[in-house]
Design a protein around this motif. Structure first.
Motif, PDB file in Angstrom:
ATOM      1  N   THR A 132      27.549  48.977  53.303  1.00 49.74           N
ATOM      2  CA  THR A 132      27.248  47.506  53.001  1.00 49.74           C
ATOM      3  C   THR A 132      27.823  46.607  54.140  1.00 49.74           C
ATOM      4  OG1 THR A 132      29.538  47.374  51.916  1.00 49.74           O
ATOM      5  CG2 THR A 132      27.393  48.193  50.665  1.00 49.74           C
ATOM      6  N   ASP A 133      27.154  45.465  54.488  1.00 49.76           N
ATOM      7  CA  ASP A 133      27.581  44.594  55.395  1.00 49.76           C
ATOM      8  C   ASP A 133      28.853  43.898  55.220  1.00 49.76           C
ATOM      9  OD1 ASP A 133      25.228  45.507  57.139  1.00 49.76           O
ATOM     10  OD2 ASP A 133      24.308  43.643  56.542  1.00 49.76           O
ATOM     11  N   ASP A 134      29.016  43.700  53.984  1.00 53.48           N
ATOM     12  CA  ASP A 134      30.388  42.872  53.645  1.00 53.48           C
ATOM     13  C   ASP A 134      31.389  43.736  53.634  1.00 53.48           C
ATOM     14  OD1 ASP A 134      29.312  44.332  51.480  1.00 53.48           O
ATOM     15  OD2 ASP A 134      29.553  42.615  50.080  1.00 53.48           O
ATOM     16  N   VAL A 135      31.586  44.935  52.987  1.00 53.50           N
ATOM     17  CA  VAL A 135      32.698  45.841  53.062  1.00 53.50           C
ATOM     18  C   VAL A 135      32.555  47.171  53.799  1.00 53.50           C
ATOM     19  CG1 VAL A 135      33.567  44.827  50.923  1.00 53.50           C
ATOM     20  CG2 VAL A 135      32.165  46.903  50.700  1.00 53.50           C
ATOM     21  N   GLY A 136      31.482  47.556  54.423  1.00 50.16           N
ATOM     22  CA  GLY A 136      31.451  48.848  55.127  1.00 50.16           C
ATOM     23  C   GLY A 136      30.847  49.649  54.203  1.00 50.16           C
ATOM     24  N   PRO A 137      31.355  51.032  54.473  1.00 51.53           N
ATOM     25  CA  PRO A 137      30.882  52.358  53.645  1.00 51.53           C
ATOM     26  C   PRO A 137      31.459  52.298  52.220  1.00 51.53           C
ATOM     27  CG  PRO A 137      32.451  53.085  55.336  1.00 51.53           C
ATOM     28  CD  PRO A 137      32.127  51.420  55.534  1.00 51.53           C
ATOM     29  N   VAL A 138      30.536  52.383  51.201  1.00 51.21           N
ATOM     30  CA  VAL A 138      31.194  52.687  49.905  1.00 51.21           C
ATOM     31  C   VAL A 138      30.645  53.983  49.300  1.00 51.21           C
ATOM     32  CG1 VAL A 138      30.837  51.582  47.342  1.00 51.21           C
ATOM     33  CG2 VAL A 138      31.057  50.230  49.521  1.00 51.21           C
ATOM     34  N   VAL A 139      31.434  54.510  48.571  1.00 52.68           N
ATOM     35  CA  VAL A 139      31.050  55.861  47.762  1.00 52.68           C
ATOM     36  C   VAL A 139      30.946  55.439  46.351  1.00 52.68           C
ATOM     37  CG1 VAL A 139      31.952  58.444  47.207  1.00 52.68           C
ATOM     38  CG2 VAL A 139      31.917  57.334  49.685  1.00 52.68           C
ATOM     39  N   THR A 140      29.916  55.932  45.613  1.00 51.68           N
ATOM     40  CA  THR A 140      30.111  55.998  44.220  1.00 51.68           C
ATOM     41  C   THR A 140      29.806  57.275  43.557  1.00 51.68           C
ATOM     42  OG1 THR A 140      27.369  55.470  44.329  1.00 51.68           O
ATOM     43  CG2 THR A 140      28.803  53.782  44.313  1.00 51.68           C
ATOM     44  N   VAL A 141      30.283  57.363  42.398  1.00 49.14           N
ATOM     45  CA  VAL A 141      30.096  58.687  41.423  1.00 49.14           C
ATOM     46  C   VAL A 141      29.529  58.165  40.082  1.00 49.14           C
ATOM     47  CG1 VAL A 141      31.207  60.725  40.491  1.00 49.14           C
ATOM     48  CG2 VAL A 141      31.798  59.862  42.827  1.00 49.14           C
ATOM     49  N   GLY A 142      28.701  58.720  39.616  1.00 52.90           N
ATOM     50  CA  GLY A 142      28.002  58.277  38.330  1.00 52.90           C
ATOM     51  C   GLY A 142      27.211  59.146  37.720  1.00 52.90           C
ATOM     52  N   ALA A 143      26.384  58.734  36.845  1.00 49.68           N
ATOM     53  CA  ALA A 143      25.530  59.421  35.950  1.00 49.68           C
ATOM     54  C   ALA A 143      24.119  59.846  37.052  1.00 49.68           C
ATOM     55  CB  ALA A 143      24.891  59.018  34.806  1.00 49.68           C
ATOM     56  N   GLY A 144      23.517  61.076  36.776  1.00 51.55           N
ATOM     57  CA  GLY A 144      22.468  61.430  37.690  1.00 51.55           C
ATOM     58  C   GLY A 144      21.297  61.666  36.813  1.00 51.55           C
ATOM     59  N   GLY A 145      20.148  62.138  37.567  1.00 50.56           N
ATOM     60  CA  GLY A 145      18.999  62.394  36.975  1.00 50.56           C
ATOM     61  C   GLY A 145      18.188  61.224  36.892  1.00 50.56           C
ATOM     62  N   PRO A 157      31.360  48.268  31.778  1.00 49.21           N
ATOM     63  CA  PRO A 157      31.933  48.138  33.206  1.00 49.21           C
ATOM     64  C   PRO A 157      33.279  48.993  33.182  1.00 49.21           C
ATOM     65  CG  PRO A 157      31.158  46.168  32.713  1.00 49.21           C
ATOM     66  CD  PRO A 157      30.738  46.750  31.489  1.00 49.21           C
ATOM     67  N   GLY A 158      33.556  49.840  34.086  1.00 49.02           N
ATOM     68  CA  GLY A 158      34.798  50.591  34.138  1.00 49.02           C
ATOM     69  C   GLY A 158      34.588  51.930  33.574  1.00 49.02           C
ATOM     70  N   ARG A 159      33.546  52.184  32.823  1.00 47.26           N
ATOM     71  CA  ARG A 159      32.952  53.585  32.318  1.00 47.26           C
ATOM     72  C   ARG A 159      31.618  54.206  33.139  1.00 47.26           C
ATOM     73  NH1 ARG A 159      34.864  54.875  27.458  1.00 47.26           N
ATOM     74  NH2 ARG A 159      34.351  57.111  28.203  1.00 47.26           N
ATOM     75  N   ASP A 160      30.898  53.042  33.776  1.00 43.42           N
ATOM     76  CA  ASP A 160      29.750  53.829  34.388  1.00 43.42           C
ATOM     77  C   ASP A 160      29.960  54.252  35.597  1.00 43.42           C
ATOM     78  OD1 ASP A 160      30.801  51.402  35.538  1.00 43.42           O
ATOM     79  OD2 ASP A 160      28.843  50.210  35.461  1.00 43.42           O
ATOM     80  N   VAL A 161      30.572  53.991  36.737  1.00 44.29           N
ATOM     81  CA  VAL A 161      30.746  54.448  37.784  1.00 44.29           C
ATOM     82  C   VAL A 161      31.949  54.438  38.462  1.00 44.29           C
ATOM     83  CG1 VAL A 161      28.108  54.205  38.448  1.00 44.29           C
ATOM     84  CG2 VAL A 161      29.881  52.685  39.325  1.00 44.29           C
ATOM     85  N   ALA A 162      32.492  55.153  39.287  1.00 44.15           N
ATOM     86  CA  ALA A 162      33.458  55.284  40.238  1.00 44.15           C
ATOM     87  C   ALA A 162      33.114  54.626  41.449  1.00 44.15           C
ATOM     88  CB  ALA A 162      34.403  56.483  40.378  1.00 44.15           C
ATOM     89  N   LEU A 163      33.843  53.548  42.247  1.00 38.03           N
ATOM     90  CA  LEU A 163      33.702  53.352  43.517  1.00 38.03           C
ATOM     91  C   LEU A 163      34.933  53.416  44.422  1.00 38.03           C
ATOM     92  CD1 LEU A 163      31.904  49.755  42.416  1.00 38.03           C
ATOM     93  CD2 LEU A 163      30.875  51.726  43.376  1.00 38.03           C
ATOM     94  N   PHE A 164      34.570  53.764  45.618  1.00 40.38           N
ATOM     95  CA  PHE A 164      35.451  53.867  46.509  1.00 40.38           C
ATOM     96  C   PHE A 164      35.483  53.419  47.946  1.00 40.38           C
ATOM     97  CE2 PHE A 164      35.304  57.539  43.760  1.00 40.38           C
ATOM     98  CZ  PHE A 164      36.820  57.535  43.104  1.00 40.38           C
ATOM     99  N   SER A 165      36.198  52.909  48.593  1.00 38.38           N
ATOM    100  CA  SER A 165      36.122  52.686  49.996  1.00 38.38           C
ATOM    101  C   SER A 165      36.573  53.525  50.905  1.00 38.38           C
ATOM    102  CB  SER A 165      36.517  51.003  50.414  1.00 38.38           C
ATOM    103  OG  SER A 165      36.580  50.717  51.701  1.00 38.38           O
ATOM    104  N   PRO A 166      36.064  54.011  52.047  1.00 37.48           N
ATOM    105  CA  PRO A 166      36.908  54.845  52.770  1.00 37.48           C
ATOM    106  C   PRO A 166      38.217  54.171  53.490  1.00 37.48           C
ATOM    107  CG  PRO A 166      34.514  55.199  53.102  1.00 37.48           C
ATOM    108  CD  PRO A 166      34.823  54.104  52.406  1.00 37.48           C
TER     109      PRO A 166
END
Length: 224
Positions: A132-145, A157-166
């Motif tokens: 992302t141009d504003d904060v750089g790389p972002v990693v997400t973990v959530g529901a797949g399929g 919100p808070g139960r949908d995905v986990a967001l991480f910045s390196p």
């Protein structure tokens, strides 16, 4: 993590004038990250299916997928088939796909081992890396399929995905951020007497690999 191998994969795609990796390149990238993937073989468009090579795939079934830089969501266009692991069944599946998708830049087909799984919620996770141009790389973990987008909107919100910045995530931050995510709980906690599907540490290690990739390559990877 083998950064030179990952860089070589990206360099080869750029030399070919592509900004999208082929499936085979994505699988090679996973291997360079140290992450497991199903056993597969690649069949060039127009080539015959090698019955001997098929026998080296585990199980009685195989998954045939079209490989094209123009087709990103394969199931939407009929580019995925689960068939008996025989040369005839695989050849027929490839012929059907080639007849309808051949004009869309098809370079070939992967034939992978079939990994049995349940489509129930919590059985598939989506782990992603995006620049992302504003904060750089972002990693997400959530529901797949196939329900990913719907579930992301439906969970609170808070139960949908986990967001991480390196840039801001320390190793000890991963597990506490992953634990509240609903699908991670379904995958890593015992339910009604059933043991967990996998330990939380497996999901933590997967997110950590994507964080390391984001730190190492930054904007070279727009989305993975």
């Amino acid at each position: 993590m083998d950064i030179p191998a990952i860089t070589a994969i990206l360099d080869a795609a750029e030399r070919d004038g592509r900004d999208v990796l082929l499936d085979t390149e994505g699988l090679a990238l996973l291997a360079a990250l140290g992450l497991p993937a199903p056993t597969y073989l690649f069949v060039c468009r127009g080539a015959n299916v090698d019955a001997g090579a098929l026998e080296r795939l585990p199980g009685a079934k195989a998954v045939v997928k079209v490989v094209s830089p123009q087709i990103l969501h394969k199931s939407d266009v009929g580019g995925v088939a689960i068939v008996d692991k025989s040369a005839g069944a695989v050849t027929d599946a490839i012929a059907r796909m080639d007849a309808t998708l051949g004009a869309k830049g098809v370079v070939g087909y992967t034939v992978s081992e079939f990994v049995p799984y349940s489509p129930a919620l919590g059985r598939e996770l989506l782990v992603g890396l995006r620049w992302t141009d504003d904060v750089g790389p972002v990693v997400t973990v959530g529901a797949g399929g196939i329900y990913t987008e719907h579930l992301a909107k439906a969970f609170r919100p808070g139960r949908d995905v986990a967001l991480f910045s390196p840039a801001t995530t320390a190793p000890g931050d991963l597990a506490p951020a992953l634990e509240p995510v609903a699908v991670v709980q379904l995958a890593t906690r015992p339910l009604r007497g059933q043991p967990p599907l996998l330990p939380l540490g497996r999901v933590e290690a997967l997110a950590a690999a994507f964080l390391e990739l984001g730190r190492a390559l930054g904007p070279r990877i727009a989305e993975f």
